[in-house]
Write a protein that holds these residues in place. Structure first.
Motif, PDB file in Angstrom:
ATOM      1  N   LYS A  18      13.396   6.524   7.651  1.00  0.00           N
ATOM      2  CA  LYS A  18      12.877   5.178   7.355  1.00  0.00           C
ATOM      3  C   LYS A  18      13.496   4.098   8.214  1.00  0.00           C
ATOM      4  CE  LYS A  18      10.592   5.056   3.009  1.00  0.00           C
ATOM      5  NZ  LYS A  18      11.037   6.153   2.122  1.00  0.00           N
ATOM      6  N   ALA A  25      11.431   4.901  11.779  1.00  0.00           N
ATOM      7  CA  ALA A  25       9.993   5.144  11.835  1.00  0.00           C
ATOM      8  C   ALA A  25       9.430   5.543  10.473  1.00  0.00           C
ATOM      9  CB  ALA A  25       9.698   6.234  12.857  1.00  0.00           C
ATOM     10  N   HIS A  76       6.666   5.478   8.988  1.00  0.00           N
ATOM     11  CA  HIS A  76       5.368   6.129   8.799  1.00  0.00           C
ATOM     12  C   HIS A  76       5.162   7.389   9.616  1.00  0.00           C
ATOM     13  CE1 HIS A  76       4.248   2.006   7.278  1.00  0.00           C
ATOM     14  NE2 HIS A  76       3.949   2.809   6.285  1.00  0.00           N
ATOM     15  N   ASN A  77       6.207   7.814  10.295  1.00  0.00           N
ATOM     16  CA  ASN A  77       6.051   9.034  11.075  1.00  0.00           C
ATOM     17  C   ASN A  77       5.709  10.198  10.154  1.00  0.00           C
ATOM     18  OD1 ASN A  77       6.639  11.394  12.727  1.00  0.00           O
ATOM     19  ND2 ASN A  77       7.618   9.969  14.130  1.00  0.00           N
ATOM     20  N   MET A 111       9.448   4.958  19.447  1.00  0.00           N
ATOM     21  CA  MET A 111      10.111   4.312  18.318  1.00  0.00           C
ATOM     22  C   MET A 111      11.625   4.504  18.409  1.00  0.00           C
ATOM     23  SD  MET A 111       7.741   2.826  16.747  1.00  0.00           S
ATOM     24  CE  MET A 111       8.316   2.263  15.158  1.00  0.00           C
ATOM     25  N   TYR A 123      -0.739   7.757  14.055  1.00  0.00           N
ATOM     26  CA  TYR A 123       0.571   7.173  14.272  1.00  0.00           C
ATOM     27  C   TYR A 123       0.550   6.054  15.311  1.00  0.00           C
ATOM     28  CZ  TYR A 123       5.588   6.803  14.191  1.00  0.00           C
ATOM     29  OH  TYR A 123       6.848   6.322  14.032  1.00  0.00           O
ATOM     30  N   SER A 135      -0.560   3.093  14.902  1.00  0.00           N
ATOM     31  CA  SER A 135      -0.269   1.808  14.268  1.00  0.00           C
ATOM     32  C   SER A 135       1.178   1.393  14.376  1.00  0.00           C
ATOM     33  CB  SER A 135      -0.602   1.860  12.787  1.00  0.00           C
ATOM     34  OG  SER A 135      -1.908   2.261  12.638  1.00  0.00           O
ATOM     35  N   GLU A 136       2.034   2.271  13.843  1.00  0.00           N
ATOM     36  CA  GLU A 136       3.428   1.873  13.756  1.00  0.00           C
ATOM     37  C   GLU A 136       3.995   1.542  15.134  1.00  0.00           C
ATOM     38  OE1 GLU A 136       6.154   3.306  10.605  1.00  0.00           O
ATOM     39  OE2 GLU A 136       6.998   4.476  12.250  1.00  0.00           O
ATOM     40  N   GLU A 166       2.343  -1.723  16.545  1.00  0.00           N
ATOM     41  CA  GLU A 166       2.887  -2.895  15.872  1.00  0.00           C
ATOM     42  C   GLU A 166       4.255  -3.240  16.446  1.00  0.00           C
ATOM     43  OE1 GLU A 166       3.177  -2.465  11.650  1.00  0.00           O
ATOM     44  OE2 GLU A 166       3.885  -4.517  11.351  1.00  0.00           O
ATOM     45  N   LYS A 167       5.057  -2.201  16.626  1.00  0.00           N
ATOM     46  CA  LYS A 167       6.410  -2.416  17.155  1.00  0.00           C
ATOM     47  C   LYS A 167       6.352  -2.997  18.575  1.00  0.00           C
ATOM     48  CE  LYS A 167      10.945  -1.150  17.358  1.00  0.00           C
ATOM     49  NZ  LYS A 167      11.842  -1.935  16.556  1.00  0.00           N
ATOM     50  N   THR A 227      -3.231  -0.965   8.489  1.00  0.00           N
ATOM     51  CA  THR A 227      -3.793   0.318   8.896  1.00  0.00           C
ATOM     52  C   THR A 227      -4.685   0.837   7.783  1.00  0.00           C
ATOM     53  OG1 THR A 227      -1.675   0.732   9.910  1.00  0.00           O
ATOM     54  CG2 THR A 227      -3.219   2.552   9.834  1.00  0.00           C
ATOM     55  N   ASN A 258      -3.463   5.636   6.299  1.00  0.00           N
ATOM     56  CA  ASN A 258      -2.060   5.901   6.517  1.00  0.00           C
ATOM     57  C   ASN A 258      -1.799   7.389   6.520  1.00  0.00           C
ATOM     58  OD1 ASN A 258      -0.330   3.929   7.294  1.00  0.00           O
ATOM     59  ND2 ASN A 258      -0.394   2.908   5.299  1.00  0.00           N
TER      60      ASN A 258
END
Ligand code: SF4
Lengths: 304, 355
Positions: free
Chosen positions: A218, A221, A223-224, A263, B86, B88-89, B92-93, B106, B109
């Motif tokens: 967490k 990442a 949502h990995n 990430m 994946y 999205s994350e 976004e970053k 998103t 998910n």
């Protein structure tokens, strides 16, 4: 009756499940043959039987399968779709069985893991054992024993690494990546050799106790969803305070890593470098990159 | 005063029309689509993307940057699929690291889109959306997409043979325009049948034994014409009838319904699914062979893992069925002339085979 010989390609999932596989088949009384470390011939054969765009790890796998073709009755090629609820693996692992089946004309044994569809490991191994003609009873006990052995060996590796961290004050580098990349002769071992020559202590990302995996993931990442990538991320979070730097090892052009690495690289606070290995990787380029990374770490140590 | 919330999303072919329609009907937010994709979009996207990420990521990121520059501050990403889930994350970053300020949502998910997750996301975007409206307009939009996809299937079959240049595309434009003005199911359906009839009336000059080619492969490159360097347009200009399987209707509901049946159809080759659309494409190859098509074109982004897993099997299927197949792998730097030359060679080969 002659014993069945089972060939196990020393690539990809071998490095994750070798303890489990080997002791399972031994408990059943099968003969096992494991392909040797990746060598030039294996790599070349692998490239020959692969698509250009396959990742290096996959190409190497093909070479190992080819090596085993005329040396055993069956080759073990599992199919792994999902090993943790609501998570995924690289699609190469769901394609593996059918792929090998279509490319090589050879008897395969396999098991299918798809936890989302309620096909767990025990179920998978049982089906596999039954297809080889073993009794239900024998399979279950072979599996249970193998599972215990796997756990034991794993704990041993982790505690060995722990004591290394506690006792050494040499520069420590975390070698992070999929185990089949870290330990392959043509991928991670190339890096390992350079590090060893430079008198560096190496910490491996797969020697990691998954107790706090979710909370650790967490941090970088949340949502990995790739199980194997989450393990790498968690391990990096776990070890980043006790090592001097991180070398992230990737085989080109890995799908999940392409995003997951981003990430990591954007979030880690200590020096980190990403080495992307392909089949043509000339040793010299690698050497300079690793050495200059070591220089940075040494410099930082001095300043402390 | 808080700045006005402006919502936007990445492109995928013509689908920005129904998406915009839906968002307009449901939310009070101002909706803008990303600027049309150009060379600049993909340059921008590539510049800030990880090195060997697949090319749809780069297109999406380019879309986001351009639409943020236009004032959008609420972004939606679809997700799902293989790596898409994946995107999205990471996007976004990257965008936040670039210094943009925005909200990011998103729809899917991690694993799959469920009506529930869709509902929850929309609620987060605008808590005032009424459940009834959401259901009403979501299904209406799905229907619109289905009608669009149906007409597109028809267009692909015939556009290569139009006698009046651009007659198909002009009519399509008119149709899409009219769709966005529909008020409900009845008015949408009426429009659909009206245009369907008009499409059938368009004059074509189609020989009975024209070349027929199927397009299979990865979903983004299949649905976003820019990313395949307008492959379908090129084929049409060669007077080829085109069949393409992937569209949003397929992904939304047909795919999962057909899974078992498709797998059985190719059981000689596959015991399992491969992930993303890998198995579907093996099925399609076999299907095209059995239906007597003349050739297959397989397209994908460079490095697309599920398709790379499927290709050796597709190759075997095509060998067994003596089916010509050509593979294209698209990246941000693919050479357009290279594609053209290979395509022409393929076309010549198909013609010779046909005799
Ligand atoms: S995770 Fe990456 S390295 Fe591993 S098999 Fe998939 S693409 Fe290859």
């Amino acid at each position: 009756m002659n014993k069945i010989t089972i060939g196990i390609p020393k690539a990809l999932l071998y490095y994750k499940y070798k303890d489990l596989w080997i002791s399972f088949f031994e408990n059943l009384g099968c003969e096992i043959i494991i392909s040797p470390n990746t060598n030039k011939q294996i790599l070349e054969d692998g490239i020959k039987f692969s698509m250009d765009e396959s990742c290096l790890a996959m190409k190497i796998y093909m070479g190992h399968v080819y090596y085993l073709i005329d040396k055993c009755d069956y080759i073990l090629v599992p199919r792994l779709k999902c090993i943790k609820k609501h998570e995924k693996l690289c699609t190469n692992f769901s394609a593996l069985y059918d792929l090998i089946h279509n490319v090589f004309d050879k008897n395969l044994i396999h098991y299918n893991l798809d936890v989302d569809k309620k096909e767990d490991e025990l179920y998978a191994f049982t089906t596999m054992g039954l297809s080889l003609g073993f009794s239900y009873r024998k399979i279950i006990s072979a599996y249970k024993e193998a599972k215990e052995k796997e756990k034991l060996l794993n704990e041993r590796r982790i505690s060995k690494q722990k004591s290394l961290i506690a006792s050494s004050n040499k520069i420590k580098i975390l070698l992070a990546g999929h185990p089949y990349n870290l330990y392959d002769e043509y991928i991670g071992k190339q890096i390992e050799r350079i590090l060893e020559k430079s008198n560096i202590d190496i910490i491996y990302s797969d020697n990691y106790d998954q107790k706090y995996l979710e909370t650790e993931v967490k941090q970088i990442a949340p949502h990995n969803y790739w199980t194997y990538n989450k393990e790498i991320i968690a391990s990096i979070v776990h070890y980043q305070d006790v090592v001097d730097g991180i070398i992230l090892v990737t085989s080109f052009p890995c799908g999940p890593d392409s995003l997951s690495n981003e990430m990591i690289l954007r979030s880690v606070k200590i020096p980190i470098t990403n080495l992307v290995m392909d089949e043509a990787d000339a040793n010299t380029g690698l050497l300079t990159r690793v050495e200059s990374f070591i220089d940075i770490l040494e410099e930082r140590r001095k300043q402390k | 005063m808080k700045p006005e919330r402006i919502i936007s999303f990445p492109h995928l072919g013509d689908y920005y029309i129904p998406i915009k329609f839906l968002l307009n009907k449901l939310t009070k937010l101002k909706v803008i689509e990303s600027p049309p994709i150009t060379k600049k979009t993909i340059e921008l996207g590539s510049k800030y993307s990880p090195d060997f990420v697949c090319v749809p990521f780069k297109y999406n990121l380019g879309n986001f940057i351009e639409t943020l520059e236009n004032g959008a501050n609420v972004l939606i990403q679809a997700g799902g699929g293989c790596r898409y889930g994946y995107y999205s994350e990471v996007q976004e970053k990257i965008l936040k690291d670039l210094g943009y300020h925005f909200e990011f949502y998103t729809l899917v998910n991690s694993n799959r889109i469920t009506p529930r997750s869709f509902y929850q996301t929309l609620k987060k975007i605008d808590p005032k959306i009424s459940t009834f409206k959401m259901i009403y307009y979501s299904f209406l939009t799905i229907l619109m997409i289905r009608y669009m996809d149906n007409i597109d299937d028809f267009i692909r079959k015939n556009i290569g043979f139009e006698t009046k240049k651009n007659s198909f595309l002009d009519l399509k434009k008119e149709m899409l325009d009219s769709y966005t003005k529909c008020k409900g199911y009845l008015s949408l359906t009426k429009r659909y049948f009206y245009y369907k009839k008009r499409f059938k009336q368009l004059e074509i000059n189609k020989p009975k034994d024209c070349l027929k080619v199927g397009i299979i492969g990865e979903l983004y490159t299949s649905m976003e014409p820019f990313s395949s360097y307008f492959l379908e347009k090129e084929l049409a200009s060669m007077n080829i009838e085109i069949k393409r399987f992937t569209n949003v209707s397929y992904l939304l509901y047909q795919k999962s319904l057909q899974r078992r049946k498709n797998l059985r159809y190719i059981e000689k080759y596959c015991k399992y699914t491969i992930g993303a659309d890998g198995m579907d494409n093996i099925y399609r190859a076999k299907y095209l062979i059995d239906q007597g098509y003349d050739g297959i074109i397989h397209i994908k982004p460079f490095g697309c893992t599920p398709e790379i897993g499927a290709i050796p099997i597709i190759r075997k299927v095509c060998q067994d069925g003596k089916m010509p197949i050509i593979y294209f792998s698209f990246d941000s730097q693919t050479s357009e002339t290279g594609i053209k030359t290979r395509l022409e060679a393929f076309y010549d080969m198909l013609q010779i085979r046909k005799g």
